[in-house]
Scaffold this motif. Structure first.
Motif, PDB file in Angstrom:
ATOM      1  N   ASP A 103       1.184  -1.017  -0.102  1.00  0.00           N
ATOM      2  CA  ASP A 103      -0.064   0.095  -0.063  1.00  0.00           C
ATOM      3  C   ASP A 103       0.870   1.246   0.137  1.00  0.00           C
ATOM      4  O   ASP A 103       0.627   2.224  -0.715  1.00  0.00           O
ATOM      5  CB  ASP A 103      -0.987  -0.088   1.190  1.00  0.00           C
ATOM      6  CG  ASP A 103      -2.156  -0.938   0.962  1.00  0.00           C
ATOM      7  OD1 ASP A 103      -2.341  -1.517  -0.158  1.00  0.00           O
ATOM      8  OD2 ASP A 103      -2.620  -1.224   2.000  1.00  0.00           O
ATOM      9  N   GLN A 104       1.768   1.335   0.934  1.00  0.00           N
ATOM     10  CA  GLN A 104       2.930   2.340   0.891  1.00  0.00           C
ATOM     11  C   GLN A 104       3.512   2.618  -0.362  1.00  0.00           C
ATOM     12  O   GLN A 104       3.525   3.743  -0.988  1.00  0.00           O
ATOM     13  CB  GLN A 104       4.054   2.167   1.869  1.00  0.00           C
ATOM     14  CG  GLN A 104       3.548   2.056   3.406  1.00  0.00           C
ATOM     15  CD  GLN A 104       3.358   3.217   4.053  1.00  0.00           C
ATOM     16  OE1 GLN A 104       4.104   4.159   3.577  1.00  0.00           O
ATOM     17  NE2 GLN A 104       2.952   3.426   4.960  1.00  0.00           N
ATOM     18  N   ALA A 105       3.852   1.689  -1.140  1.00  0.00           N
ATOM     19  CA  ALA A 105       4.641   1.598  -2.466  1.00  0.00           C
ATOM     20  C   ALA A 105       3.639   2.361  -3.487  1.00  0.00           C
ATOM     21  O   ALA A 105       4.067   3.002  -4.146  1.00  0.00           O
ATOM     22  CB  ALA A 105       4.823   0.112  -2.763  1.00  0.00           C
ATOM     23  N   LYS A 106       2.486   1.917  -3.293  1.00  0.00           N
ATOM     24  CA  LYS A 106       1.510   2.585  -4.412  1.00  0.00           C
ATOM     25  C   LYS A 106       1.455   3.876  -4.133  1.00  0.00           C
ATOM     26  O   LYS A 106       1.259   4.635  -5.405  1.00  0.00           O
ATOM     27  CB  LYS A 106       0.133   1.609  -4.363  1.00  0.00           C
ATOM     28  CG  LYS A 106       0.074   0.409  -4.647  1.00  0.00           C
ATOM     29  CD  LYS A 106      -1.441  -0.503  -4.765  1.00  0.00           C
ATOM     30  CE  LYS A 106      -1.071  -1.833  -4.687  1.00  0.00           C
ATOM     31  NZ  LYS A 106      -2.226  -2.638  -4.331  1.00  0.00           N
ATOM     32  N   ARG A 108       3.514   5.802  -3.203  1.00  0.00           N
ATOM     33  CA  ARG A 108       4.790   6.683  -3.729  1.00  0.00           C
ATOM     34  C   ARG A 108       5.208   6.198  -5.085  1.00  0.00           C
ATOM     35  O   ARG A 108       6.385   6.534  -5.400  1.00  0.00           O
ATOM     36  CB  ARG A 108       6.159   5.925  -2.518  1.00  0.00           C
ATOM     37  CG  ARG A 108       5.941   6.852  -1.356  1.00  0.00           C
ATOM     38  CD  ARG A 108       6.742   5.778  -0.439  1.00  0.00           C
ATOM     39  NE  ARG A 108       6.120   5.811   0.833  1.00  0.00           N
ATOM     40  CZ  ARG A 108       6.615   6.419   1.966  1.00  0.00           C
ATOM     41  NH1 ARG A 108       7.620   7.230   1.786  1.00  0.00           N
ATOM     42  NH2 ARG A 108       5.762   6.597   3.133  1.00  0.00           N
ATOM     43  N   ALA A 109       4.437   5.547  -5.659  1.00  0.00           N
ATOM     44  CA  ALA A 109       5.072   4.925  -7.272  1.00  0.00           C
ATOM     45  C   ALA A 109       5.130   6.190  -8.121  1.00  0.00           C
ATOM     46  O   ALA A 109       4.479   7.292  -7.882  1.00  0.00           O
ATOM     47  CB  ALA A 109       3.792   4.165  -7.663  1.00  0.00           C
ATOM     48  N   PRO A 110       6.196   6.359  -8.921  1.00  0.00           N
ATOM     49  CA  PRO A 110       7.058   4.972  -9.216  1.00  0.00           C
ATOM     50  C   PRO A 110       8.104   4.926  -8.024  1.00  0.00           C
ATOM     51  O   PRO A 110       8.750   5.932  -7.630  1.00  0.00           O
ATOM     52  CB  PRO A 110       7.900   5.403 -10.440  1.00  0.00           C
ATOM     53  CG  PRO A 110       7.714   6.779 -10.545  1.00  0.00           C
ATOM     54  CD  PRO A 110       6.352   7.040 -10.029  1.00  0.00           C
ATOM     55  N   CYS A 111       8.300   3.595  -7.757  1.00  0.00           N
ATOM     56  CA  CYS A 111       9.252   3.231  -6.655  1.00  0.00           C
ATOM     57  C   CYS A 111       9.610   1.919  -6.694  1.00  0.00           C
ATOM     58  O   CYS A 111       9.210   1.064  -7.492  1.00  0.00           O
ATOM     59  CB  CYS A 111       8.630   3.516  -5.308  1.00  0.00           C
ATOM     60  SG  CYS A 111       7.250   2.318  -4.593  1.00  0.00           S
ATOM     61  N   ILE A 112      10.649   1.365  -6.065  1.00  0.00           N
ATOM     62  CA  ILE A 112      11.193  -0.086  -5.862  1.00  0.00           C
ATOM     63  C   ILE A 112      11.063  -0.543  -4.441  1.00  0.00           C
ATOM     64  O   ILE A 112      11.257   0.058  -3.589  1.00  0.00           O
ATOM     65  CB  ILE A 112      12.688   0.161  -6.078  1.00  0.00           C
ATOM     66  CG1 ILE A 112      12.777   0.539  -7.681  1.00  0.00           C
ATOM     67  CG2 ILE A 112      13.212  -1.214  -6.015  1.00  0.00           C
ATOM     68  CD1 ILE A 112      14.121   0.530  -8.108  1.00  0.00           C
TER      69      ILE A 112
END
Ligand code: ATP
Length: 272
Positions: A103-106, A108-112
Motif C-alpha cells: 500500500d505504501q509503495a502504491k 509512492r509510485a513509481p518506486c522500488i
C-alpha cells in the motif's frame, strides 16, 4: 512501521558508477530504470510493465547495491527489507505487513521494493521447516496476491535477491511475478580490480597501491570482501600514523580478511 522502510529520493543516491563490473546485469536493469522514469511511455500500446526482477547470485556480489542503483538512476524511492527480518519482525502479522508495504509503495509510485533473501519467505509452500512454516506460507501467499494485484502502469517494481533459487516456490517465478531473472556472478580478476578502484576512490592513497595487483591476490573474493579489505587497510594505515594508505596496509588487511573468511568457513574457491 513499514513507512520507515522507504528511503526517499534526495541525499546521496547510489548510481551505476558505484557498481563495478556486472556489465550485463547493469544493461539488463537499465530497462527497468527506463520504465520507472516514464512508465506511460511503455504502456501506451497496452503492454504491461514487468513487476518483478529476481537477482540471483552468491552473497556480497552487489545485488543490493545494484537494486539501489536502479532506484538512484531512476530517482525514485527505495524500500528495502530482508526476507528473514520479515519473518522475525512480523511473526503472526507477516501477511498484513506485506499488504502495508505494498500500500505504501502504491502511494509512492513509481518506486522500488527490494526484498533481500526472498527465499526466507518464498520457499516451496507446505515444505518442511518446522515452527513458522504456516506463517511463512501466509506471508508468501500475500506476496503473490499483492504482486498479482498491481495495475501494470502503477510503476512499482519489486526487486528481490536470493542465492538459493532452487528452493523458491515455483509460483513466484510465473509470468507477472518474478519473471525476469538476472544472474550476478562473483567478479573475475578484471572486475575485482574495478571494484578495488571504486572503493579506494574515497581513500587518501599512496602511489604504491596497485588495484591490479590486489585483484590478483584476491581470487574468489566478492565485492563485499573487497570493500572490507579497503576499509581495513585505511584503518590500519591511520593507526600507524600514516598520511596515506600504502600497499603494505592492504597486504595486512588482506591477511585479516582472509583469516576471517576461513574462520567463517567460507571457502575461497580456486579460480584462474
Ligand atoms: P547479500 O546476498 O549478502 O545481501 P549482496 O549481493 O546484496 O549480498 P551487497 O550488499 O550489494 O551484496 O554488497 C555489499 C557491499 O559490497 C556493497 O555495499 C559494496 O560496498 C560492495 N560491493 C559488492 N559488489 C560490488 C560491486 N560490484 N561494485 C562495487 N562494490 C561492491
Amino acid at each position: 512501521d513499514t513507512a520507515a522502510l522507504f528511503e526517499e529520493a534526495g541525499g546521496r543516491r547510489v548510481t551505476f558508477d558505484d557498481v563495478a563490473g556486472l556489465a550485463e546485469p547493469k544493461e539488463e536493469v537499465a530497462e527497468v530504470v527506463e520504465f520507472l522514469r516514464r512508465p506511460q511511455k511503455f504502456t501506451r500500446l497496452g503492454g504491461a510493465l514487468p513487476t518483478g526482477v529476481l537477482l540471483v547470485g552468491p552473497p556480497g556480489t552487489g545485488k543490493t547495491l545494484l537494486a539501489k542503483a536502479v532506484a538512484g538512476e531512476a530517482g525514485v524511492p527505495f524500500a528495502s527489507i530482508s526476507g528473514s527480518d520479515f519473518m522475525e519482525m512480523f511473526v503472526g502479522v507477516g501477511a498484513s505487513r506485506v499488504r502495508d508495504l505494498f500500500d505504501q509503495a502504491k502511494e509512492r509510485a513509481p518506486c522500488i521494493i527490494f526484498i533481500d533473501e526472498v527465499d526466507a519467505i518464498g520457499r516451496t509452500r507446505g515444505g518442511p521447516g518446522g515452527a513458522g512454516t504456516g506463517e511463512r506460507d501466509n506471508t508468501l501467499n500475500q506476496l503473490l496476491v499483492e504482486m498479482d494485484g498491481f495495475d501494470s502502469d502503477e510503476g512499482v517494481v519489486i526487486m528481490a535477491a536470493t542465492n538459493r533459487p532452487d528452493v523458491l516456490d515455483a509460483a513466484l517465478l510465473r509470468p507477472g511475478r518474478f519473471d525476469r531473472q538476472i544472474s550476478i556472478h562473483k567478479p573475475d580478476r578484471l572486475e575485482r580490480a574495478d571494484i578495488f578502484r571504486v572503493h579506494v576512490a574515497d581513500l587518501r592513497l599512496d602511489a604504491s597501491v596497485d588495484p591490479e595487483a590486489l585483484a590478483r591476490q584476491t581470487p574468489g573474493f566478492a565485492g563485499a570482501e573487497i570493500a572490507n579489505v579497503c576499509n581495513e587497510a585505511a584503518l590500519l594505515a591511520a593507526r600507524r600514523g600514516r598520511n596515506a594508505v600504502q600497499m603494505d596496509d592492504f597486504d595486512q588487511a588482506l591477511d585479516r580478511v582472509m583469516a576471517g573468511l576461513e574462520r567463517s568457513n567460507k571457502l575461497i574457491s580456486p579460480e584462474e
